[in-house]
Every structure is written in C-alpha cells, then in structure tokens.
Design a protein around this motif. Sequence first.
Motif, PDB file in Angstrom:
ATOM      1  N   ILE A 164     -14.603 -25.992   9.821  1.00 30.33           N
ATOM      2  CA  ILE A 164     -13.909 -25.891   8.533  1.00 30.33           C
ATOM      3  C   ILE A 164     -12.955 -24.701   8.543  1.00 30.33           C
ATOM      4  O   ILE A 164     -11.798 -24.819   8.137  1.00 30.33           O
ATOM      5  CB  ILE A 164     -14.918 -25.791   7.375  1.00 30.33           C
ATOM      6  CG1 ILE A 164     -15.634 -27.129   7.194  1.00 30.33           C
ATOM      7  CG2 ILE A 164     -14.230 -25.357   6.087  1.00 30.33           C
ATOM      8  CD1 ILE A 164     -16.843 -27.071   6.291  1.00 30.33           C
ATOM      9  N   PHE A 200      -9.962 -25.577  11.134  1.00 27.72           N
ATOM     10  CA  PHE A 200      -9.001 -26.601  10.741  1.00 27.72           C
ATOM     11  C   PHE A 200      -8.429 -26.386   9.337  1.00 27.72           C
ATOM     12  O   PHE A 200      -7.246 -26.609   9.105  1.00 27.72           O
ATOM     13  CB  PHE A 200      -9.622 -27.999  10.836  1.00 27.72           C
ATOM     14  CG  PHE A 200      -9.839 -28.432  12.246  1.00 27.72           C
ATOM     15  CD1 PHE A 200      -8.767 -28.727  13.063  1.00 27.72           C
ATOM     16  CD2 PHE A 200     -11.117 -28.531  12.762  1.00 27.72           C
ATOM     17  CE1 PHE A 200      -8.955 -29.128  14.383  1.00 27.72           C
ATOM     18  CE2 PHE A 200     -11.317 -28.935  14.078  1.00 27.72           C
ATOM     19  CZ  PHE A 200     -10.240 -29.227  14.885  1.00 27.72           C
ATOM     20  N   ALA A 201      -9.273 -25.989   8.391  1.00 28.18           N
ATOM     21  CA  ALA A 201      -8.817 -25.903   7.007  1.00 28.18           C
ATOM     22  C   ALA A 201      -8.184 -24.558   6.658  1.00 28.18           C
ATOM     23  O   ALA A 201      -7.360 -24.498   5.761  1.00 28.18           O
ATOM     24  CB  ALA A 201      -9.982 -26.180   6.065  1.00 28.18           C
ATOM     25  N   VAL A 202      -8.588 -23.505   7.350  1.00 32.23           N
ATOM     26  CA  VAL A 202      -8.091 -22.185   6.961  1.00 32.23           C
ATOM     27  C   VAL A 202      -7.146 -21.617   8.012  1.00 32.23           C
ATOM     28  O   VAL A 202      -5.971 -21.372   7.728  1.00 32.23           O
ATOM     29  CB  VAL A 202      -9.264 -21.201   6.714  1.00 32.23           C
ATOM     30  CG1 VAL A 202      -8.745 -19.836   6.332  1.00 32.23           C
ATOM     31  CG2 VAL A 202     -10.185 -21.737   5.630  1.00 32.23           C
ATOM     32  N   ARG A 224      -3.931 -23.750   8.945  1.00 29.79           N
ATOM     33  CA  ARG A 224      -3.013 -23.820   7.801  1.00 29.79           C
ATOM     34  C   ARG A 224      -2.440 -22.455   7.476  1.00 29.79           C
ATOM     35  O   ARG A 224      -1.255 -22.320   7.210  1.00 29.79           O
ATOM     36  CB  ARG A 224      -3.719 -24.378   6.581  1.00 29.79           C
ATOM     37  CG  ARG A 224      -3.893 -25.842   6.666  1.00 29.79           C
ATOM     38  CD  ARG A 224      -4.449 -26.369   5.374  1.00 29.79           C
ATOM     39  NE  ARG A 224      -4.602 -27.775   5.566  1.00 29.79           N
ATOM     40  CZ  ARG A 224      -4.034 -28.671   4.814  1.00 29.79           C
ATOM     41  NH1 ARG A 224      -3.290 -28.315   3.812  1.00 29.79           N
ATOM     42  NH2 ARG A 224      -4.204 -29.939   5.048  1.00 29.79           N
TER      43      ARG A 224
END
Length: 155
Positions: free
Chosen positions: A39, A42-44, A47
């Motif tokens: 998480i 990929f998400a933080v 981005r």
Amino acid sequence: MGSAQAIKTCLAKSFQFSGPASRSEFWWFLLFTFAVYAILFFAVDLRLLQMDIDGDFAFLPFADTFLLLTLPASAAVTARRLQDRNIPGTAGATLVIAVVILGFAPLLTDVDRFHWFYSFETALIIVNLGVLILCALPSTPGFNRYGPNPNEVPQ
C-alpha cells in the motif's frame, strides 16, 4: 491466534529472538508487513514521487522506512518460527537482515544497478523461498531445545 493478536505479539517481541512462534503468528505478521508495504509503495510513494518504474533505484520514503522499522520484528518472528521447528533461529534472522541490507546496497554504491538488481532479486527469491518453506512446516511435536510447542496445551 488471530491477526490482530499476532501483529501485536510480533511487535511486542521485536527484540526477542528466543522461544517459539506459531505458524499463525508468523504468517499473519508476514501478511501485515507485505500488505502495508505494498500500500505504501503503490498508493503513496509512487504517487507522491510521481515515479515510473524504469529500473532506476530510489529510496521510497514511506515504504522503505516502514520496512526498516519492522525489520527487528520480522527477523525476530522468523528466528522464533524456525526455533519452533527445532532449527537455529539465528540463521533465519541473519538471512532476513542480510537480504534487507543487500537490497539497499545499490543506493549506497556505484555499481551496475541493472545487473545488481536482477542478481539480487534471483538470490532473494531463492533464499526467501527456502525460509518460507521451513516456516510453513508444522511445529516440532512436544518440547524441543528452544521450548514447548506453542500450539500444544500444557497438561
């Protein structure tokens, strides 16, 4: 042992390398660290840094910091899980720590990062599969040299 209890136990025993760890304790903590790392990666990190994956190495501030913070707990639960199998846990803990340190080596040196990455990834997969297979095996029945089986109720 449930997931929340296993995670709490592993974090509380971050520097306790003696005694056994049950399979559920090991696997719940492994799943927790993998899920949080994925998480964060990929998400933080991707981005936030607007990175594309092109083979370049970069320090990912959130995911890598999480990895380093959970390293003692991961090494300890691996050592205790191997001891539950009557295998010296220091070997497993040393492998976990060495793999993480080697993973950061390209950031600290001026090596051919492309070849380093693929050589390292191959070694990492082989070592981790071996340790995971050992950790997946059932506990040694009864009492071993590292303590009692955590799944058996004392009588």
